[in-house]
Design a protein around this motif. Sequence first.
Motif, PDB file in Angstrom:
ATOM      1  N   LYS A   1     -31.022  30.180  47.865  1.00  0.00           N
ATOM      2  CA  LYS A   1     -32.258  29.992  47.321  1.00  0.00           C
ATOM      3  C   LYS A   1     -33.059  31.203  47.226  1.00  0.00           C
ATOM      4  O   LYS A   1     -33.276  31.974  48.308  1.00  0.00           O
ATOM      5  N   VAL A   2     -33.504  31.622  46.116  1.00  0.00           N
ATOM      6  CA  VAL A   2     -34.295  32.899  46.246  1.00  0.00           C
ATOM      7  C   VAL A   2     -35.915  32.735  45.649  1.00  0.00           C
ATOM      8  O   VAL A   2     -36.194  31.790  44.879  1.00  0.00           O
ATOM      9  N   PHE A   3     -36.774  33.357  46.154  1.00  0.00           N
ATOM     10  CA  PHE A   3     -38.179  33.252  45.796  1.00  0.00           C
ATOM     11  C   PHE A   3     -38.509  33.975  44.392  1.00  0.00           C
ATOM     12  O   PHE A   3     -37.701  35.103  44.005  1.00  0.00           O
ATOM     13  N   ASP A   4     -39.255  33.226  43.396  1.00  0.00           N
ATOM     14  CA  ASP A   4     -39.544  33.728  41.980  1.00  0.00           C
ATOM     15  C   ASP A   4     -41.002  34.124  41.937  1.00  0.00           C
ATOM     16  O   ASP A   4     -41.834  33.075  42.133  1.00  0.00           O
ATOM     17  N   PRO A   5     -41.244  35.446  41.896  1.00  0.00           N
ATOM     18  CA  PRO A   5     -42.837  35.798  41.861  1.00  0.00           C
ATOM     19  C   PRO A   5     -43.518  35.291  40.587  1.00  0.00           C
ATOM     20  O   PRO A   5     -44.717  35.308  40.852  1.00  0.00           O
ATOM     21  N   ARG A   6     -42.797  34.918  39.596  1.00  0.00           N
ATOM     22  CA  ARG A   6     -43.488  34.530  38.570  1.00  0.00           C
ATOM     23  C   ARG A   6     -43.984  32.987  38.694  1.00  0.00           C
ATOM     24  O   ARG A   6     -44.953  32.638  38.179  1.00  0.00           O
ATOM     25  N   SER A   7     -43.176  32.041  39.527  1.00  0.00           N
ATOM     26  CA  SER A   7     -43.714  30.801  39.756  1.00  0.00           C
ATOM     27  C   SER A   7     -44.140  30.272  41.223  1.00  0.00           C
ATOM     28  O   SER A   7     -44.625  29.257  41.359  1.00  0.00           O
ATOM     29  N   SER A   8     -43.799  31.483  42.199  1.00  0.00           N
ATOM     30  CA  SER A   8     -44.179  31.262  43.469  1.00  0.00           C
ATOM     31  C   SER A   8     -43.319  30.071  43.971  1.00  0.00           C
ATOM     32  O   SER A   8     -43.628  29.407  44.948  1.00  0.00           O
ATOM     33  N   ALA A   9     -42.187  30.056  43.302  1.00  0.00           N
ATOM     34  CA  ALA A   9     -41.268  28.719  43.862  1.00  0.00           C
ATOM     35  C   ALA A   9     -39.935  29.451  44.501  1.00  0.00           C
ATOM     36  O   ALA A   9     -39.550  30.391  44.156  1.00  0.00           O
ATOM     37  N   THR A  10     -39.416  28.808  45.524  1.00  0.00           N
ATOM     38  CA  THR A  10     -38.213  29.198  46.210  1.00  0.00           C
ATOM     39  C   THR A  10     -36.983  28.148  45.902  1.00  0.00           C
ATOM     40  O   THR A  10     -37.357  26.873  46.090  1.00  0.00           O
ATOM     41  N   ALA A  11     -36.116  28.444  44.988  1.00  0.00           N
ATOM     42  CA  ALA A  11     -35.037  27.722  44.510  1.00  0.00           C
ATOM     43  C   ALA A  11     -33.743  28.734  44.266  1.00  0.00           C
ATOM     44  O   ALA A  11     -34.025  29.533  44.002  1.00  0.00           O
ATOM     45  N   PHE A  12     -32.742  27.669  43.812  1.00  0.00           N
ATOM     46  CA  PHE A  12     -31.661  28.452  43.470  1.00  0.00           C
ATOM     47  C   PHE A  12     -31.535  28.971  42.179  1.00  0.00           C
ATOM     48  O   PHE A  12     -32.462  28.448  41.221  1.00  0.00           O
ATOM     49  N   SER A  13     -31.163  30.165  41.939  1.00  0.00           N
ATOM     50  CA  SER A  13     -31.306  30.829  40.826  1.00  0.00           C
ATOM     51  C   SER A  13     -30.216  31.945  41.039  1.00  0.00           C
ATOM     52  O   SER A  13     -29.940  32.588  41.845  1.00  0.00           O
ATOM     53  N   SER A  14     -29.501  32.350  39.686  1.00  0.00           N
ATOM     54  CA  SER A  14     -28.431  33.284  39.718  1.00  0.00           C
ATOM     55  C   SER A  14     -28.992  34.473  38.969  1.00  0.00           C
ATOM     56  O   SER A  14     -28.397  35.423  38.684  1.00  0.00           O
ATOM     57  N   ASN A  15     -30.331  34.559  38.716  1.00  0.00           N
ATOM     58  CA  ASN A  15     -31.190  35.567  37.890  1.00  0.00           C
ATOM     59  C   ASN A  15     -31.027  36.884  38.707  1.00  0.00           C
ATOM     60  O   ASN A  15     -31.212  37.107  39.937  1.00  0.00           O
ATOM     61  N   ALA A  16     -30.391  37.834  38.144  1.00  0.00           N
ATOM     62  CA  ALA A  16     -30.195  39.058  38.871  1.00  0.00           C
ATOM     63  C   ALA A  16     -31.075  39.852  39.425  1.00  0.00           C
ATOM     64  O   ALA A  16     -31.081  40.303  40.573  1.00  0.00           O
ATOM     65  N   ALA A  17     -32.388  39.758  38.739  1.00  0.00           N
ATOM     66  CA  ALA A  17     -33.666  40.629  39.296  1.00  0.00           C
ATOM     67  C   ALA A  17     -33.932  39.893  40.467  1.00  0.00           C
ATOM     68  O   ALA A  17     -34.580  40.507  41.659  1.00  0.00           O
TER      69      ALA A  17
END
Length: 314
Positions: free
Chosen positions: A155-171
């Motif tokens: 699970k990775v943090f997404d600064p766009r939504s401030s959520a930590t969840a599974f994502s395969s987004n390369a950035a």
Amino acid sequence: LLVNTRDATGVQDVVYGEIRKGGVITYMEATGTNNEYLHMIVTVAGHEINSFEQFFINDDAVTLDSDGFVTGSDYADADGNKKILIKEFTGASNQNVYTTLAALTDGPNWANKQTGDDTNFRGQGIACFYVRMAYDQNVFAQGVPLFTTRIKGKKVFDPRSSATAFSSNAALCVRDYLISKYGLDSSGDINETAFSTAANVCDETVSLSAGGTEKRYESHGVIRLDRSPGDILGDLMTSCQGSLFWGQGKWHLKAGDYNASVETFTMDDFRGPITLDTKHSRRNNFNVVRGTFNDASHDYISADYPEIRSTTFI
């Protein structure tokens, strides 16, 4: 990836995206009056993962019932008694491997257990699965089978939504490696605006020649932490055609994306003469391209992609 190893000092794996893999066998014990039960714990990642999606016995995708027993006649005796039990541990902060397995009927005896193992052997932050096999000469005619699993990784943090969840987004996967203690531990040195822009590029949908769409850039793979951070980041960059650089005290990421030009250079802008290579060396020329890839539609087994031949260059 599709093997299990026994190693007292196994390398930690970090899994981004979705992948099928084996792991390191970190516990094995035989119990029962005639040692009819074989217990095995296979560690697949050194961090919490999102989920176990599918289990494979050898190359056979199997289904588990509500209790974790493998269904199907190939994995049961003549009377229908199921012979293989699998339990999942995603590495959550509240999991307790010892307590869960000790509560099983015909569970492990924990040979050579030391004082405190019952409270310390929780496996928090370690993704693994437990297998118990009840011996049957027909089910295990070829010996102990190979167990692998398809998982959704970290699970990775997404600064766009401030959520930590599974994502395969390369950035987002690159950002996670930069801030993690096993990576560069640069949690305060990220240009969040640049990474948010790169994440948006990765999430763009592109049309496929065969029809349908997919996201522009995703990371699906395994990082082995016995490699240097520079090599790891170099591999991660290939998943987003990106450029990672340090500027003004922050890490910046530019994902591969066309931008309209903002300046026109003329001869007056050059400081010196132009040099031009008019011909590539023979060693840099090619006329055939061939290779392999892990085919997700065929259980991630390595396969050849179609060879491309240029009759003109040949």
